[in-house]
Design a protein around this motif. Structure first.
Motif, PDB file in Angstrom:
ATOM      1  N   ASP A   1       0.821  -1.202   0.000  1.00 57.16           N
ATOM      2  CA  ASP A   1       0.000   0.000   0.000  1.00 57.16           C
ATOM      3  C   ASP A   1       0.865   1.267   0.000  1.00 57.16           C
ATOM      4  O   ASP A   1       0.506   2.293  -0.572  1.00 57.16           O
ATOM      5  CB  ASP A   1      -0.922  -0.015   1.222  1.00 57.16           C
ATOM      6  N   ALA A   2       2.010   1.162   0.639  1.00 56.37           N
ATOM      7  CA  ALA A   2       2.909   2.329   0.739  1.00 56.37           C
ATOM      8  C   ALA A   2       3.740   2.525  -0.524  1.00 56.37           C
ATOM      9  O   ALA A   2       4.486   3.498  -0.629  1.00 56.37           O
ATOM     10  CB  ALA A   2       3.832   2.158   1.945  1.00 56.37           C
ATOM     11  N   GLY A   3       3.631   1.587  -1.468  1.00 58.03           N
ATOM     12  CA  GLY A   3       4.436   1.703  -2.688  1.00 58.03           C
ATOM     13  C   GLY A   3       5.755   0.969  -2.587  1.00 58.03           C
ATOM     14  O   GLY A   3       6.655   1.154  -3.416  1.00 58.03           O
ATOM     15  N   GLY A   4       5.895   0.111  -1.563  1.00 57.31           N
ATOM     16  CA  GLY A   4       7.110  -0.702  -1.437  1.00 57.31           C
ATOM     17  C   GLY A   4       7.111  -1.819  -2.472  1.00 57.31           C
ATOM     18  O   GLY A   4       6.069  -2.161  -3.043  1.00 57.31           O
ATOM     19  N   THR A   5       8.287  -2.372  -2.698  1.00 54.64           N
ATOM     20  CA  THR A   5       8.379  -3.440  -3.697  1.00 54.64           C
ATOM     21  C   THR A   5       8.916  -4.742  -3.107  1.00 54.64           C
ATOM     22  O   THR A   5       8.751  -5.803  -3.698  1.00 54.64           O
ATOM     23  CB  THR A   5       9.292  -3.021  -4.872  1.00 54.64           C
ATOM     24  N   PHE A   6       9.555  -4.675  -1.945  1.00 54.34           N
ATOM     25  CA  PHE A   6      10.115  -5.883  -1.324  1.00 54.34           C
ATOM     26  C   PHE A   6       9.560  -6.055   0.080  1.00 54.34           C
ATOM     27  O   PHE A   6       9.489  -5.093   0.857  1.00 54.34           O
ATOM     28  CB  PHE A   6      11.643  -5.784  -1.212  1.00 54.34           C
ATOM     29  N   LEU A   7       9.205  -7.303   0.402  1.00 59.00           N
ATOM     30  CA  LEU A   7       8.791  -7.635   1.761  1.00 59.00           C
ATOM     31  C   LEU A   7       9.987  -8.280   2.456  1.00 59.00           C
ATOM     32  O   LEU A   7      10.579  -9.230   1.937  1.00 59.00           O
ATOM     33  CB  LEU A   7       7.624  -8.624   1.718  1.00 59.00           C
ATOM     34  N   ARG A   8      10.364  -7.735   3.601  1.00 58.32           N
ATOM     35  CA  ARG A   8      11.449  -8.301   4.384  1.00 58.32           C
ATOM     36  C   ARG A   8      10.865  -9.007   5.604  1.00 58.32           C
ATOM     37  O   ARG A   8       9.728  -8.741   6.013  1.00 58.32           O
ATOM     38  CB  ARG A   8      12.468  -7.260   4.824  1.00 58.32           C
ATOM     39  N   GLY A   9      11.647  -9.884   6.212  1.00 60.79           N
ATOM     40  CA  GLY A   9      11.230 -10.561   7.433  1.00 60.79           C
ATOM     41  C   GLY A   9      12.140 -11.749   7.636  1.00 60.79           C
ATOM     42  O   GLY A   9      12.433 -12.480   6.691  1.00 60.79           O
ATOM     43  N   GLY A  10      12.597 -11.920   8.871  1.00 57.64           N
ATOM     44  CA  GLY A  10      13.542 -13.001   9.141  1.00 57.64           C
ATOM     45  C   GLY A  10      12.829 -14.255   9.631  1.00 57.64           C
ATOM     46  O   GLY A  10      12.009 -14.193  10.553  1.00 57.64           O
ATOM     47  N   ALA A  11      13.161 -15.370   9.015  1.00 53.84           N
ATOM     48  CA  ALA A  11      12.678 -16.673   9.498  1.00 53.84           C
ATOM     49  C   ALA A  11      13.750 -17.298  10.394  1.00 53.84           C
ATOM     50  O   ALA A  11      13.454 -18.079  11.292  1.00 53.84           O
ATOM     51  CB  ALA A  11      12.374 -17.584   8.315  1.00 53.84           C
ATOM     52  N   PHE A  12      14.985 -16.954  10.111  1.00 49.99           N
ATOM     53  CA  PHE A  12      16.137 -17.408  10.919  1.00 49.99           C
ATOM     54  C   PHE A  12      16.776 -16.146  11.479  1.00 49.99           C
ATOM     55  O   PHE A  12      17.229 -15.295  10.715  1.00 49.99           O
ATOM     56  CB  PHE A  12      17.137 -18.162  10.040  1.00 49.99           C
ATOM     57  N   LYS A  13      16.791 -15.999  12.771  1.00 49.75           N
ATOM     58  CA  LYS A  13      17.250 -14.750  13.371  1.00 49.75           C
ATOM     59  C   LYS A  13      18.593 -14.895  14.084  1.00 49.75           C
ATOM     60  O   LYS A  13      18.753 -15.779  14.929  1.00 49.75           O
ATOM     61  CB  LYS A  13      16.222 -14.254  14.400  1.00 49.75           C
ATOM     62  N   PRO A  14      19.529 -14.023  13.758  1.00 51.39           N
ATOM     63  CA  PRO A  14      20.814 -14.028  14.484  1.00 51.39           C
ATOM     64  C   PRO A  14      20.651 -13.222  15.768  1.00 51.39           C
ATOM     65  O   PRO A  14      20.561 -12.005  15.724  1.00 51.39           O
ATOM     66  CB  PRO A  14      21.741 -13.295  13.512  1.00 51.39           C
ATOM     67  N   ARG A  15      20.550 -13.854  16.903  1.00 53.28           N
ATOM     68  CA  ARG A  15      20.320 -13.126  18.157  1.00 53.28           C
ATOM     69  C   ARG A  15      21.559 -13.200  19.041  1.00 53.28           C
ATOM     70  O   ARG A  15      22.283 -14.207  19.029  1.00 53.28           O
ATOM     71  CB  ARG A  15      19.118 -13.714  18.904  1.00 53.28           C
ATOM     72  N   ARG A  16      21.749 -12.130  19.791  1.00 50.75           N
ATOM     73  CA  ARG A  16      22.890 -12.115  20.699  1.00 50.75           C
ATOM     74  C   ARG A  16      22.754 -13.203  21.760  1.00 50.75           C
ATOM     75  O   ARG A  16      23.698 -13.889  22.096  1.00 50.75           O
ATOM     76  CB  ARG A  16      22.964 -10.755  21.413  1.00 50.75           C
ATOM     77  N   SER A  17      21.536 -13.357  22.287  1.00 51.79           N
ATOM     78  CA  SER A  17      21.322 -14.323  23.357  1.00 51.79           C
ATOM     79  C   SER A  17      20.769 -15.635  22.803  1.00 51.79           C
ATOM     80  O   SER A  17      19.854 -15.625  21.972  1.00 51.79           O
ATOM     81  CB  SER A  17      20.317 -13.759  24.368  1.00 51.79           C
ATOM     82  N   PRO A  18      21.289 -16.749  23.293  1.00 54.77           N
ATOM     83  CA  PRO A  18      20.734 -18.031  22.842  1.00 54.77           C
ATOM     84  C   PRO A  18      19.326 -18.261  23.375  1.00 54.77           C
ATOM     85  O   PRO A  18      18.622 -19.165  22.934  1.00 54.77           O
ATOM     86  CB  PRO A  18      21.711 -19.067  23.417  1.00 54.77           C
ATOM     87  N   TYR A  19      18.890 -17.436  24.339  1.00 53.18           N
ATOM     88  CA  TYR A  19      17.552 -17.607  24.921  1.00 53.18           C
ATOM     89  C   TYR A  19      16.515 -16.735  24.215  1.00 53.18           C
ATOM     90  O   TYR A  19      15.340 -16.831  24.481  1.00 53.18           O
ATOM     91  CB  TYR A  19      17.586 -17.267  26.423  1.00 53.18           C
ATOM     92  N   ALA A  20      16.982 -15.845  23.328  1.00 44.58           N
ATOM     93  CA  ALA A  20      16.038 -14.960  22.631  1.00 44.58           C
ATOM     94  C   ALA A  20      15.375 -15.727  21.481  1.00 44.58           C
ATOM     95  O   ALA A  20      15.878 -16.768  21.043  1.00 44.58           O
ATOM     96  CB  ALA A  20      16.788 -13.745  22.101  1.00 44.58           C
ATOM     97  N   PHE A  21      14.277 -15.173  20.999  1.00 46.77           N
ATOM     98  CA  PHE A  21      13.532 -15.789  19.884  1.00 46.77           C
ATOM     99  C   PHE A  21      14.447 -15.946  18.659  1.00 46.77           C
ATOM    100  O   PHE A  21      15.027 -14.976  18.183  1.00 46.77           O
ATOM    101  CB  PHE A  21      12.341 -14.878  19.556  1.00 46.77           C
ATOM    102  N   GLN A  22      14.529 -17.161  18.150  1.00 46.30           N
ATOM    103  CA  GLN A  22      15.470 -17.441  17.052  1.00 46.30           C
ATOM    104  C   GLN A  22      14.786 -17.480  15.680  1.00 46.30           C
ATOM    105  O   GLN A  22      15.415 -17.788  14.676  1.00 46.30           O
ATOM    106  CB  GLN A  22      16.157 -18.800  17.279  1.00 46.30           C
ATOM    107  N   GLY A  23      13.472 -17.205  15.655  1.00 42.55           N
ATOM    108  CA  GLY A  23      12.738 -17.251  14.380  1.00 42.55           C
ATOM    109  C   GLY A  23      12.012 -18.579  14.239  1.00 42.55           C
ATOM    110  O   GLY A  23      12.381 -19.566  14.871  1.00 42.55           O
ATOM    111  N   HIS A  24      10.963 -18.566  13.399  1.00 48.13           N
ATOM    112  CA  HIS A  24      10.162 -19.788  13.218  1.00 48.13           C
ATOM    113  C   HIS A  24      10.733 -20.710  12.143  1.00 48.13           C
ATOM    114  O   HIS A  24      10.135 -21.728  11.826  1.00 48.13           O
ATOM    115  CB  HIS A  24       8.723 -19.417  12.862  1.00 48.13           C
ATOM    116  N   GLY A  25      11.838 -20.338  11.533  1.00 47.73           N
ATOM    117  CA  GLY A  25      12.506 -21.228  10.584  1.00 47.73           C
ATOM    118  C   GLY A  25      11.722 -21.459   9.303  1.00 47.73           C
ATOM    119  O   GLY A  25      10.995 -20.572   8.823  1.00 47.73           O
ATOM    120  N   VAL A  26      11.866 -22.664   8.779  1.00 45.98           N
ATOM    121  CA  VAL A  26      11.337 -22.986   7.444  1.00 45.98           C
ATOM    122  C   VAL A  26       9.846 -22.671   7.313  1.00 45.98           C
ATOM    123  O   VAL A  26       9.386 -22.174   6.272  1.00 45.98           O
ATOM    124  CB  VAL A  26      11.605 -24.479   7.125  1.00 45.98           C
TER     125      VAL A  26
END
Ligand code: PEP
Ligand code: MN
Length: 344
Positions: A117-142
Motif C-alpha cells: 500500500d505504501a508503494g514498497g516493492t520488497f517484503l522483508r522478514g527473518g525466518a532465521f534470526k541471528p540473536r545475541r542471546s541463545p535464549y532470545a527468539f530465534q525465528g520460526h525457521g522454514v
C-alpha cells in the motif's frame, strides 16, 4: 579506473606531469618500485577519468592498471535485477519493508499489505534470526519462509530474507528473490560460498566493524561463487557513542554509489535502533546515493519479538513512504517471475 600506475618516459619532467595530474583532480604519489622506473600511483579517491586521458598526457609512457582484488565487483552493473525489479543507480528508489522477524501468518500478511500500500516493492522478514542471546527468539525457521512467500505473492511483492547458515540456504533460496547475508555473517566464507552457489541475487549487509574493502571482498566472494548480483546494504557500523545503536556510515554509501557505481541501499532501522530517527536517516541515505531503504515495521512495535524499539508503526511507515515521495498503492497482479540477476 580505480587504481592505476603511470610510467613516465625517460627524461620526462616529473613535476610538470604531477601538476597536470593534480589539475585533473587526481591524487598521486610517486611510484616506489626500488628506483627502476619513474612514475606515479593514482590513489583510489581521485576523480574518475578515462584511461586515455592519462595516456595522452605529455611525458607519460604508459598506464598500468593495478590488479584489483575484487574484479567482479568492479565490473558489477550499476543496477541489480531481482524479483523482476531493478535496484540501483538509474532505477526507481526501492522501499523494502517488513518486520524484523516473521512471527505468524497474520502478522506477515498485515505487513505485506502495508508495504504494498505504501508503494514498497520488497517484503522483508527473518525466518532465521541471528540473536545475541541463545535464549532470545530465534525465528520460526522454514515454516515462516512459506508464510513470508505467500504473503508477498498475495500483494505482488518480492521477498528478501536472511540465510543464517549453510544448512538454511537452500530453503531460503527456494522462496527468496534476494537472499540477505546479515551483518554478523559477512565474514563467514563458507556461508558466502553457499549463498553464492544458490544463484540468487544477494543483499549483503556490511559487517558492523568491516572496512569498505572487506565489504567489497565479501561481495567478490559471493559473485565468484555464482551470485548473479549483489546489492550492498549499509546498516550502521559500531561507533563509540551508545546514543544510537550504530553509526550509519553515509560516507561509505556515497563511496559505493558515486565512486564504485554499485547498487547500495541503507538500513536506517539497525543503524539507529530507534524509530524516531528512521525517516531522517532514510532521507539522508538517499541524498548520499542510496538506491533504496530496508526498513523494519510492525503492527504493534511494543509486542515485536525482536527489534521492537526500531520498528515503525503502520502510520509511521506510511509517513515514511510519503516523505520519500513514492507512488502509493499495491502493485497490481501477481509478483513478477522470480528470474534474477544483474541488469545491464
Ligand atoms: C535484520 O535485518 O533483521 C538483521 C538481523 O540485520 P543485521 O544483520 O544488519 O543486524
Ligand atoms: Mn532486525
Amino acid at each position: 579506473m580505480l587504481r592505476a600506475t603511470l610510467i613516465l618516459r625517460p627524461g620526462a619532467d616529473a613535476d610538470r606531469v604531477r601538476g597536470d595530474l593534480v589539475g585533473k583532480g587526481l591524487w598521486v604519489t610517486p611510484l616506489d618500485d626500488g628506483g627502476q622506473r619513474r612514475g606515479f600511483v593514482v590513489e583510489p579517491h581521485s576523480r574518475q577519468i578515462p584511461r586515455y586521458e592519462l595516456e595522452q598526457l605529455d611525458g607519460v609512457e604508459c598506464v598500468l592498471d593495478a590488479a584489483s582484488p575484487h574484479p567482479r565487483v568492479d565490473r558489477h552493473p550499476r543496477a541489480a535485477e531481482a524479483g523482476g525489479r531493478r535496484i540501483g543507480l538509474d532505477a526507481p528508489f526501492a522501499l523494502m519493508g517488513g518486520p524484523c522477524s516473521v512471527e505468524s501468518p497474520e502478522q506477515i500478511e498485515a505487513a505485506a499489505a502495508r508495504v504494498a500500500d505504501a508503494g514498497g516493492t520488497f517484503l522483508r522478514g527473518g525466518a532465521f534470526k541471528p540473536r545475541r542471546s541463545p535464549y532470545a527468539f530465534q525465528g520460526h525457521g522454514v515454516e515462516a519462509l512459506r508464510w513470508l512467500r505467500d504473503a508477498a505473492d498475495r500483494h505482488g511483492l518480492a521477498v528478501v530474507t536472511e540465510a543464517l547458515s549453510e544448512a538454511s540456504t537452500p530453503p531460503v533460496a527456494e522462496i527468496a528473490d534476494v537472499i540477505q547475508v546479515g551483518s554478523r555473517s559477512m565474514h563467514a566464507p563458507a556461508l558466502l560460498g553457499a549463498v553464492g552457489r544458490a544463484g540468487r541475487p544477494v543483499l549483503l549487509k556490511r559487517g558492523m566493524a568491516a572496512t569498505v574493502e572487506e565489504w567489497l571482498l565479501a561481495g567478490e566472494a559471493l559473485l565468484d561463487h555464482g551470485a548473479p548480483a549483489v546489492v550492498f546494504c549499509e546498516r550502521g557500523v559500531r561507533g563509540f557513542d551508545p546514543s544510537t545503536r550504530n553509526l550509519l556510515d553515509l560516507s561509505a554509501v556515497a563511496l559505493l554509489s558515486h565512486v564504485h557505481g554499485l547498487p547500495v541501499v541503507v538500513d536506517p532501522s539497525h543503524a539507529a535502533g530507534r524509530r524516531d530517527l528512521i525517516e531522517p536517516l532514510a532521507l539522508a541515505g538517499r541524498a548520499a546515493g542510496a538506491s533504496g531503504v530496508l526498513v523494519e515495521t510492525h503492527d504493534t512495535p511494543s509486542c515485536a519479538r525482536s527489534d521492537g524499539p526500531q520498528a515503525l508503526s503502520p502510520e509511521e511507515f506510511s509517513r515514511l513512504a510519503t516523505s520519500l515521495g513514492l507512488p502509493r498503492g499495491a502493485p497490481s497482479g501477481a509478483a513478477p517471475e522470480r528470474s534474477t540477476g544483474a541488469a545491464p
